[in-house]
Enzyme design. Structure first.
Site, PDB file in Angstrom:
ATOM      1  N   ASN A 153       0.846  -1.183   0.000  1.00 29.09           N
ATOM      2  CA  ASN A 153       0.000   0.000   0.000  1.00 29.09           C
ATOM      3  C   ASN A 153       0.886   1.239   0.000  1.00 29.09           C
ATOM      4  OD1 ASN A 153       0.618   0.678   2.873  1.00 29.09           O
ATOM      5  ND2 ASN A 153      -0.494  -1.237   3.248  1.00 29.09           N
ATOM      6  N   PRO A 195      -3.451 -11.960   9.474  1.00 35.63           N
ATOM      7  CA  PRO A 195      -3.850 -11.822  10.878  1.00 35.63           C
ATOM      8  C   PRO A 195      -4.183 -10.373  11.201  1.00 35.63           C
ATOM      9  CG  PRO A 195      -1.472 -12.133  10.689  1.00 35.63           C
ATOM     10  CD  PRO A 195      -2.059 -12.420   9.339  1.00 35.63           C
ATOM     11  N   ASP A 196      -5.178 -10.179  12.040  1.00 37.24           N
ATOM     12  CA  ASP A 196      -5.583  -8.839  12.483  1.00 37.24           C
ATOM     13  C   ASP A 196      -4.780  -8.523  13.743  1.00 37.24           C
ATOM     14  OD1 ASP A 196      -6.860  -6.579  13.536  1.00 37.24           O
ATOM     15  OD2 ASP A 196      -8.771  -7.147  12.626  1.00 37.24           O
ATOM     16  N   ILE A 197      -3.669  -7.827  13.574  1.00 35.09           N
ATOM     17  CA  ILE A 197      -2.745  -7.617  14.686  1.00 35.09           C
ATOM     18  C   ILE A 197      -3.367  -6.748  15.761  1.00 35.09           C
ATOM     19  CG2 ILE A 197      -0.482  -6.713  15.320  1.00 35.09           C
ATOM     20  CD1 ILE A 197       0.437  -7.342  12.453  1.00 35.09           C
ATOM     21  N   LEU A 198      -4.041  -5.672  15.369  1.00 30.85           N
ATOM     22  CA  LEU A 198      -4.663  -4.781  16.346  1.00 30.85           C
ATOM     23  C   LEU A 198      -5.688  -5.521  17.194  1.00 30.85           C
ATOM     24  CD1 LEU A 198      -5.206  -1.988  17.573  1.00 30.85           C
ATOM     25  CD2 LEU A 198      -6.715  -1.511  15.625  1.00 30.85           C
ATOM     26  N   PHE A 208      -5.050   3.017  14.421  1.00 25.28           N
ATOM     27  CA  PHE A 208      -5.284   4.029  13.397  1.00 25.28           C
ATOM     28  C   PHE A 208      -6.299   3.488  12.408  1.00 25.28           C
ATOM     29  CE2 PHE A 208      -1.610   5.966  15.150  1.00 25.28           C
ATOM     30  CZ  PHE A 208      -1.525   7.266  14.666  1.00 25.28           C
TER      31      PHE A 208
END
Length: 397
Positions: free
Chosen positions: A208, A303-306, A323
């Site tokens: 990104n 994986p959704d780290i947050l 964020f």
């Protein structure tokens, strides 16, 4: 407070010297004693009389003043301070430090001291970026010299870029952190930054537009307040800040592993723009282009780290900050994201192309927490980071 601390302040010959009177006022307001030393160039911008009056002490200028040598030799002067601060640190003065030169009082003191040294560079952007200056920076860092700044912005010469001396309040924070008296001293904080690169084959990847600038500034601001910062960064465009424990990663899975290995921490700020998906079955060989035959890529969710860290049952940081980079319904989407992830705060920003925020030098955020939403005005990413770091400090202390 810096009560009882003595700062040896070496003032270099640059236009940024006009900020030094304010720095002296701030130091004395904190209870520090300031011993000023001016280079010959510095005296062209601020007078020794002015500096002496503000410091309440004699301003030293010459290596060969016999009275000074009888009262306090340059060796003693270099070693009675708790910290040596060089501001502004010009390209010339940094080159002398890196080369071990000692042709005047300032450079002699810097070579003779056994005290910790903190410098605040200030110079034209081209001088800062010159290979010779960059070599000197690397040498000074390897010698254990601390840096604060430089900042990016408009310069007296009319150019724009990195090279502006840090503001006096930033230098004060860096001094406190260097001495070990910042409000976050003893606190361990994790910061993630930059994009992740998800490989397709050895030469291609999905990524990104994140530059890593905001996460880098957040880490830098936390260090200035005295925190021990573990900085986990993807392949960012900007260099990592000084004074952090640096962990470089490429992919989301590597970032998660580095984050979990860093625990426990007092707080975690997840500023990285982690790719939501990765390519399943990324190959070890380059995919060859074939006329009329497009490759088919199958994706898997990263994986959704947050969420993973926010929802931990044990070892969860006391404060988790996320964020939310959005292009539509920014506040609504960010508020919903905070609820799904389980983090304490989330900073929402509009990254639509027209804003210029993604990859730019400014940001405009809304801080969302239990009590509601706070709109922050558009400001530099440095200012956003300082404001967030101050808020974290007030929350943890």
């Amino acid at each position: 407070m810096l009560a009882g601390k003595r700062i040896l302040l070496i003032i270099g010959g640059g236009i940024a010297a006009f900020k030094i009177p304010q720095l002296i006022r701030l130091l004395r307001a904190e209870g520090a004693a300031v011993t000023p030393v001016l280079t010959e160039g510095a005296a062209q911008f601020v007078t020794p009389l002015t500096i002496a009056a503000l410091a309440g002490e004699k301003a030293y200028t010459s290596l060969f003043n016999l009275t000074d040598e009888a009262e306090m030799g340059h060796i003693q002067l270099s070693r009675v301070a708790d910290l040596v601060v060089v501001a502004p640190a010009t390209a010339d003065l940094m080159a002398k430090m890196a080369g071990g030169l000692a042709g005047d009082l300032a450079s002699t003191l810097l070579l003779a001291t056994d005290t910790s040294v903190l410098i605040a560079p200030a110079m034209n952007v081209r001088m800062w970026q010159h290979p010779a200056t960059q070599r000197n920076i690397a040498t000074l860092k390897s010698d254990g010299i601390g840096f604060t700044g430089p900042d990016e912005g408009d310069m007296a010469c009319g150019e724009y870029g990195p090279g502006r001396m840090s503001e006096p309040d930033e230098i004060l924070s860096a001094i406190k952190a260097r001495i070990g008296q910042g409000p976050l001293t003893g606190r361990r904080i994790l910061v993630t930054s930059g994009p992740t690169h998800e490989p397709i084959d050895p030469v291609r990847y999905i990524a990104n537009r994140s530059s890593g600038a905001q996460g880098t500034e957040v880490a830098r601001a936390l260090v200035r307040l005295g925190a021990e910062v573990i900085f986990v960064t993807g392949p960012a465009d900007v260099p990592p800040p000084d004074g952090v424990i640096l962990k470089r990663v490429e992919t989301a899975q590597q970032m998660l592993k580095a984050v979990e290995a860093a625990l426990p921490v007092d707080a975690a700020v997840f500023a990285a723009a982690v790719a939501d998906w990765r390519v399943m079955g990324a190959t070890d060989s380059k995919i060859k282009k074939q006329s009329g035959a497009l490759p088919v890529l199958e994706f898997a969710e990263n994986p959704d780290i947050l969420a993973r860290i926010s929802q931990r049952r044990s070892g969860r940081p006391g404060l988790v900050v996320g964020f939310a980079a959005e292009t539509d319904d920014v506040i609504a989407n960010a508020t919903a994201k905070r609820g799904r992830k389980g983090c304490d705060w989330i900073l929402a920003n509009d990254v639509s192309p027209a804003t210029g925020i993604m990859g730019g030098s400014e940001n405009a955020v809304t801080l969302i927490h239990d009590a509601g939403a706070e709109d922050w005005p558009r400001m530099s990413k440095q200012d956003v980071a300082r404001r967030l770091a101050d808020r974290i400090a007030r929350t943890l202390t």
